[in-house]
Design a protein around this motif. Structure first.
Motif, PDB file in Angstrom:
ATOM      1  N   ARG A 378       0.828  -1.213   0.000  1.00  0.00           N
ATOM      2  CA  ARG A 378       0.000   0.000   0.000  1.00  0.00           C
ATOM      3  C   ARG A 378       0.859   1.260   0.000  1.00  0.00           C
ATOM      4  O   ARG A 378       0.490   2.270  -0.611  1.00  0.00           O
ATOM      5  N   PHE A 382       3.385   5.661  -3.017  1.00  0.00           N
ATOM      6  CA  PHE A 382       3.385   7.048  -2.543  1.00  0.00           C
ATOM      7  C   PHE A 382       4.809   7.544  -2.315  1.00  0.00           C
ATOM      8  O   PHE A 382       5.710   6.769  -1.978  1.00  0.00           O
ATOM      9  N   GLU A 388       2.276  15.347   1.522  1.00  0.00           N
ATOM     10  CA  GLU A 388       1.091  14.830   0.841  1.00  0.00           C
ATOM     11  C   GLU A 388       1.196  13.321   0.596  1.00  0.00           C
ATOM     12  O   GLU A 388       0.219  12.578   0.717  1.00  0.00           O
ATOM     13  N   GLY A 389       2.402  12.862   0.262  1.00  0.00           N
ATOM     14  CA  GLY A 389       2.587  11.444   0.025  1.00  0.00           C
ATOM     15  C   GLY A 389       2.387  10.632   1.288  1.00  0.00           C
ATOM     16  O   GLY A 389       1.772   9.560   1.262  1.00  0.00           O
ATOM     17  N   VAL A 391       0.555  11.452   3.930  1.00  0.00           N
ATOM     18  CA  VAL A 391      -0.866  11.464   4.293  1.00  0.00           C
ATOM     19  C   VAL A 391      -1.651  10.500   3.410  1.00  0.00           C
ATOM     20  O   VAL A 391      -2.505   9.737   3.882  1.00  0.00           O
ATOM     21  N   GLY A 392      -1.358  10.526   2.111  1.00  0.00           N
ATOM     22  CA  GLY A 392      -2.049   9.608   1.206  1.00  0.00           C
ATOM     23  C   GLY A 392      -1.734   8.162   1.530  1.00  0.00           C
ATOM     24  O   GLY A 392      -2.616   7.286   1.492  1.00  0.00           O
ATOM     25  N   ARG A 395      -3.713   7.087   4.616  1.00  0.00           N
ATOM     26  CA  ARG A 395      -5.113   6.796   4.310  1.00  0.00           C
ATOM     27  C   ARG A 395      -5.267   5.481   3.559  1.00  0.00           C
ATOM     28  O   ARG A 395      -6.286   4.793   3.691  1.00  0.00           O
ATOM     29  N   ALA A 396      -4.267   5.115   2.774  1.00  0.00           N
ATOM     30  CA  ALA A 396      -4.341   3.847   2.034  1.00  0.00           C
ATOM     31  C   ALA A 396      -4.064   2.652   2.925  1.00  0.00           C
ATOM     32  O   ALA A 396      -4.652   1.579   2.740  1.00  0.00           O
TER      33      ALA A 396
END
Length: 631
Positions: A378, A382, A388-389, A391-392, A395-396
């Motif tokens: 997962r 990113f 931003e990476g 955080v993404g 969330r994944a």
């Protein structure tokens, strides 16, 4: 169809250990004297409630209620007719059946003929591997490190080039084109049927009992335009989603070690077993799925919390996708799940060829928990160097950790994820908790019953209609019995007679069974037991249970299969004798109490009074005889 003589049906059952038959499909563990238990093959469960009593030839699941003898088990598991079940067990023990018309055993129907056709084809393919034409097949195996001994161990064979070699050989053995087609051994063309497997190395695919149910075949020649691997199509006996190649060879070690290694191909299974990893299995032309998990859990047994399931996947994109698919289903395992990848992406077969058996075994030592592997997958998409990476990625990956139900594992993996991301643990924990709540809400919505139009509509007076609730079917069992001393005595006595009555003096048991019982459900079982003749006859207990009238039959089944409080057969027999005697003593005491009440109302010197006192003395003598007699 000719009918098998009943005496033969009884004899085959008497000579067959139901524990051996069930044990080929279910990992059974001792559950006390004369009792075995395991995970039920008829429904999905995590704690074992499936009991087998080899001495009485019966099984029962206290969870779903399925029960029966060895014939009903085979019929349910393999979808056989009664005749086919008897014939299969007779062939297993080498017993010649007789039919009522005096004829020999008919080589009959459907599934039996499919098994016979596959077994005959497997033998024919094996013989062809030594033919001059099979040089390409022998070279293919040799180049992968498999000699003639390895080929023989796994039953590897060769399908010659040409369109009708197998077909003609099978016809010569009496198989029709329709039977060959139903078994998936031939295909239908405009000019008739032709061999499905041609110019290929062939592996027999066996079920967990070792019966050949299909084949997998690998292309050898460049002019073969077919697929690289070709399997038997779906047939009555071959369901690829429920079959694991090599499980027949691996099942004993899987059951003993509670460990299974899932590889990707036939040669990988061979390489693992030859390298000493004898718990390796593979899927047959399909992705690993929930049906495979069900099969493995039954073989691994109930002690899977300490067990391991290791998946070997290539580290390429296809392997990653396969791991993620397996992860979605692997959450149904109680066991810990892992992923192992070979160095430089080598599969077990190539790894053994290049670096030897020790390297295959060492590959498994580098396994990582499935959750860590999936988390890393997962995160791989990113840029973790950017806010931003990260955080993404959080969330994944948070839903993966949020779906963990183990209260000890989840906080540990939360910390693992925080370290991977370089983020504050508390912030990661909040996101994991939110993902867990979202997952629980989605599961609740999925299981919430959908309202129908009639249920949503109001009645004529404007009020909501009363929902219709189906009444549960009446089912008497051990849990429905009263919790009284009488019920306990009667329950245990019937349990002892059903399970160990053949070891106890018949007259003593008959005397106890002749006495009515206080609990109506147990009295119904008593009446059926009393009606039976020789309790030393094989199968008498199952016959008695099956003759119990409804709705008490399920109770009788549980009495036959429940755990009996004894450590040895001798102890069980003595306890049963003691229980039978307690029933007789209870009857004597009740009769005495009734007479004591009667004598209070009679003149002492009356004829009736003297008769009652005489009866009381006789009861006291009977009681002394019962209490002083050795057990």
């Amino acid at each position: 169809m000719a009918r098998i003589r009943q005496s033969d049906v009884d004899e085959v059952k008497a000579r067959t250990n139901i524990g051996d038959i069930v044990g080929e499909r279910v990992a059974l563990k001792s559950a006390g004297v004369g009792s075995l238990k395991g995970l039920c093959p008829f429904h999905d469960e995590r704690s074992p409630s499936f009991h087998v009593r080899p001495q009485v030839g019966y099984y029962h699941c206290f969870g779903c209620g399925e029960s029966g003898d060895v014939y009903s088990f085979l019929r349910a598991m393999d979808h056989l007719s009664f005749t086919e079940a008897v014939e299969r067990l007779a062939a297993r023990i080498g017993y010649t059946l007789h039919y009522e018309d005096g004829g020999a055993a008919p080589e009959t129907s459907g599934r039996t003929r499919l098994y016979q056709a596959n077994a005959a084809a497997a033998e024919w393919f094996r013989g062809q591997l030594s033919s001059p034409e099979a040089d390409a097949g022998r070279r293919f195996l040799g180049e992968r490190g498999f000699d003639a001994g390895a080929a023989a161990h796994f039953g590897v064979g060769y399908a010659p080039k040409g369109w009708d070699h197998l077909r003609d050989a099978m016809r010569a053995q009496g198989f029709s084109d329709e039977e060959l087609s139903a078994a998936g051994l031939v295909s239908q063309g405009q000019r008739g049927v032709y061999d499905r497997f041609r110019g290929r190395v062939v592996w027999p695919i066996r079920d967990v009992t070792g019966q050949t149910i299909g084949f997998g075949a690998r292309r050898l020649y460049e002019d073969d335009k077919g697929p690289k691997y070709l399997n038997t199509p779906e047939t009555t006996i071959y369901k690829k989603a429920q079959v694991l190649y090599g499980l027949d060879l691996a099942k004993k070690d899987v059951s003993r070690s509670h460990r299974v290694v899932v590889v990707e191909g036939y040669t990988d299974v061979m390489a693992c077993h030859l390298a000493g990893v004898t718990t390796a299995v593979a899927t047959c032309g399909t992705a690993f799925g929930s049906d495979h998990i069900t099969v493995l859990r039954r073989v691994m047994g109930d002690d899977t919390a300490a067990g391991e399931v290791v998946f070997t996947f290539d580290p390429d994109a296809a392997g990653q996708k396969a791991a993620l698919r397996a992860f979605a289903d692997a959450k149904r395992f109680n066991a810990q799940t892992y992923v192992a990848t070979g160095p430089q992406g080598l599969d077990p077969c190539d790894l053994r060829l290049e670096r030897g058996d020790a390297a295959v075994r060492a590959m498994l030592d580098t396994k990582v928990p499935m959750f860590e592997f999936v988390i890393d997958q997962r995160l791989s998409g990113f840029d973790l160097a950017s806010v931003e990476g990260r955080v993404g990625a959080l969330r994944a990956a948070a839903p993966v950790v949020g779906e963990l139900r183990d209260p000890l594992l989840q906080p540990e993996y939360t910390r693992v994820l925080a370290r991977r991301l370089g983020m504050d643990t508390e912030g990661v924990r909040r996101e994991v908790d939110r993902a867990a709540r979202d997952s629980a809400r989605r599961e609740g919505d999925a299981h919430r019953p959908t309202s129908t139009a009639s249920a949503n509509s109001s009645s004529s007076d404007g009020t909501a209609p009363t929902p219709v609730v189906d009444e549960p079917a009446l089912r008497m069992n051990l849990r429905t019995l009263p919790r009284t001393a009488d019920a306990t005595l009667e329950r245990d006595a019937l349990m002892g007679v059903l399970q160990y009555g053949h070891l106890v003096d018949g007259e003593e048991v008959d005397a106890a069974l002749a006495l009515p019982m206080q609990i109506p459900a147990l009295d119904a079982v008593r009446q059926s037991l009393l009606a039976q003749g020789d309790r030393r006859r094989i199968g008498w207990a199952s016959t008695a249970v099956e003759s119990v009238r409804e709705p008490y039959r399920s109770l009788a089944v549980e009495l036959l299969t429940a755990d009996f409080p004894a450590l040895t057969e001798a102890e069980a027999a003595a306890y049963t004798r003691g229980l039978a005697r307690k029933l007789r003593l209870r009857a004597v005491d009740r009769e005495k109490n009734e007479l004591l009440g009667t004598i209070q109302r009679l003149p002492p010197d009356s004829e009736q009074g003297r008769a009652v006192r005489l009866a009381l003395r006789e009861l006291d003598a009977r009681r002394r005889a019962l209490t002083e007699a050795p057990l």
